[in-house]
Each structure stands twice: as structure tokens, then as C-alpha cells.
Design a protein around this motif. Structure first.
Motif, PDB file in Angstrom:
ATOM      1  N   GLY A   1       0.831  -1.199   0.000  1.00 41.07           N
ATOM      2  CA  GLY A   1       0.000   0.000   0.000  1.00 41.07           C
ATOM      3  C   GLY A   1       0.864   1.246   0.000  1.00 41.07           C
ATOM      4  O   GLY A   1       2.046   1.213  -0.320  1.00 41.07           O
ATOM      5  N   VAL A   2       0.272   2.344   0.411  1.00 47.47           N
ATOM      6  CA  VAL A   2       0.936   3.639   0.363  1.00 47.47           C
ATOM      7  C   VAL A   2       0.825   4.310   1.724  1.00 47.47           C
ATOM      8  O   VAL A   2      -0.245   4.322   2.331  1.00 47.47           O
ATOM      9  N   LEU A   3       1.932   4.856   2.197  1.00 47.02           N
ATOM     10  CA  LEU A   3       1.918   5.696   3.398  1.00 47.02           C
ATOM     11  C   LEU A   3       1.918   7.140   2.920  1.00 47.02           C
ATOM     12  O   LEU A   3       2.860   7.572   2.258  1.00 47.02           O
TER      13      LEU A   3
ATOM     14  N   VAL B   1       0.619   2.373  12.929  1.00 47.91           N
ATOM     15  CA  VAL B   1       0.584   3.655  12.233  1.00 47.91           C
ATOM     16  C   VAL B   1      -0.788   4.258  12.512  1.00 47.91           C
ATOM     17  O   VAL B   1      -1.797   3.766  12.013  1.00 47.91           O
ATOM     18  N   GLY B   2      -0.816   5.305  13.321  1.00 44.66           N
ATOM     19  CA  GLY B   2      -2.093   5.928  13.668  1.00 44.66           C
ATOM     20  C   GLY B   2      -2.998   4.949  14.394  1.00 44.66           C
ATOM     21  O   GLY B   2      -2.639   4.395  15.429  1.00 44.66           O
ATOM     22  N   TYR B   3      -4.186   4.701  13.831  1.00 40.90           N
ATOM     23  CA  TYR B   3      -5.137   3.761  14.423  1.00 40.90           C
ATOM     24  C   TYR B   3      -5.138   2.418  13.699  1.00 40.90           C
ATOM     25  O   TYR B   3      -6.114   1.686  13.732  1.00 40.90           O
ATOM     26  N   HIS B   4      -4.023   2.095  13.047  1.00 41.39           N
ATOM     27  CA  HIS B   4      -3.911   0.839  12.312  1.00 41.39           C
ATOM     28  C   HIS B   4      -2.711   0.058  12.812  1.00 41.39           C
ATOM     29  O   HIS B   4      -1.649   0.630  13.076  1.00 41.39           O
ATOM     30  N   GLU B   5      -2.880  -1.267  12.933  1.00 46.39           N
ATOM     31  CA  GLU B   5      -1.777  -2.129  13.357  1.00 46.39           C
ATOM     32  C   GLU B   5      -1.561  -3.202  12.300  1.00 46.39           C
ATOM     33  O   GLU B   5      -2.494  -3.890  11.901  1.00 46.39           O
TER      34      GLU B   5
END
Length: 155
Positions: free
Chosen positions: A28-30, A65-69
Motif C-alpha cells: 500500500g501507500v503511506l 501507524v495511527g489507528y492501524h496495526e
């Protein structure tokens, strides 16, 4: 043109003495927020943690990353990669004239080995959303003496 590769790690120890680096591969993309306008150097992206007790083993990793693991694992590369830094060494006499009458400032390019990459940490699954539940509020019970009575006292 010949480019020399120099390894100063451990002085004679060769590439085996160089610091270990790793590649973090995500699917994916950050995307940084627009306010950073392309300046991502030194930007805090997230938290990378090893889930095993020994980070050198092939254990698991988590990347928040933020609210994602994301959950990932350590993979050995088939061929190691070198991390290089380009250096220009000015050798030659500025008074010498080269071809075409121009000054022969022979700027030799040298590559310095600053690290070696033998592993990558691969995050290939979809991220898990980190959603926190609000703390339930407890209702406070009023003491019985403080409650108004609807029955009149007997006389």
C-alpha cells in the motif's frame, strides 16, 4: 570510468563488520499529511515492535501507524544489498589541461559502504483497526436516607 567501493567498517573486517540494516516493506501507500509538503526526513511514521523475545530470530513484528496495526515477519533476502554513500575525491592538478583545452579536474567518485541489508520485515496482510471502546459510566445510587418518601409517617 572506474568507481571504487571502500568499506571502512571494522578496518579490514570487510562487509561482514558493517552495521546491519533492514528494509520495511508494506503493501500500500503511506501518505503524510499535506502540511508536510514532501519534507518527510525525520518524520515520525509509527511504532515498530518485535513480538518475540529475541529480535534476531524469525519472530513476528507489529507496526502501528495511527489507528492501524500491521502484523509482519522477518524474511531473509536471497542476495544481500549494500547501503552506499557517494564521495567525490578531487585528484589532479588544476593547472593541467585535458582534452579540448579544459582543466582536468579529475573528480574521482568513490562509494563508501555504510551498511548491509540481509533481511526485510514484510507486512503483507491488511491492517487491523485499533478501536477503543469508551469507558462505561456507572450510575451513582442515591442513599436511602436521602430519597424522599412518598408515604406519610404513621401517627
Amino acid at each position: 570510468m572506474q568507481i571504487q567501493v571502500r568499506c571502512g567498517c571494522g578496518e579490514g573486517g570487510g562487509p561482514a563488520a558493517c552495521p546491519e540494516w533492514a528494509v520495511v516493506e508494506v503493501q500500500g501507500v503511506l501518505q503524510p499529511q499535506p502540511c508536510f509538503s514532501g519534507r518527510i526526513q525525520g518524520l515520525h511514521i509509527g511504532r515498530l515492535c518485535s513480538t518475540s523475545s529475541a529480535p534476531s530470530s524469525k519472530g513476528g513484528y507489529t507496526f502501528t501507524v495511527g489507528y492501524h496495526e500491521l502484523a509482519g515477519s522477518k524474511v531473509t533476502l536471497k542476495k544481500p544489498l549494500l547501503v552506499l554513500r557517494k564521495k567525490k575525491n578531487d585528484k589532479g592538478n588544476p593547472g593541467e589541461l585535458g582534452q579540448g583545452g579544459q582543466a582536468a579536474a579529475a573528480a574521482e567518485v568513490e562509494l563508501e559502504v555504510i551498511g548491509i541489508i540481509r533481511h526485510k520485515i514484510l507486512f503483507k496482510d491488511r491492517p487491523k483497526a485499533l478501536i477503543s471502546k469508551p469507558v462505561p459510566k456507572e450510575k451513582k445510587a442515591m442513599p436511602e436516607a436521602a430519597t424522599p418518601s412518598t408515604v406519610p409517617p404513621a401517627s
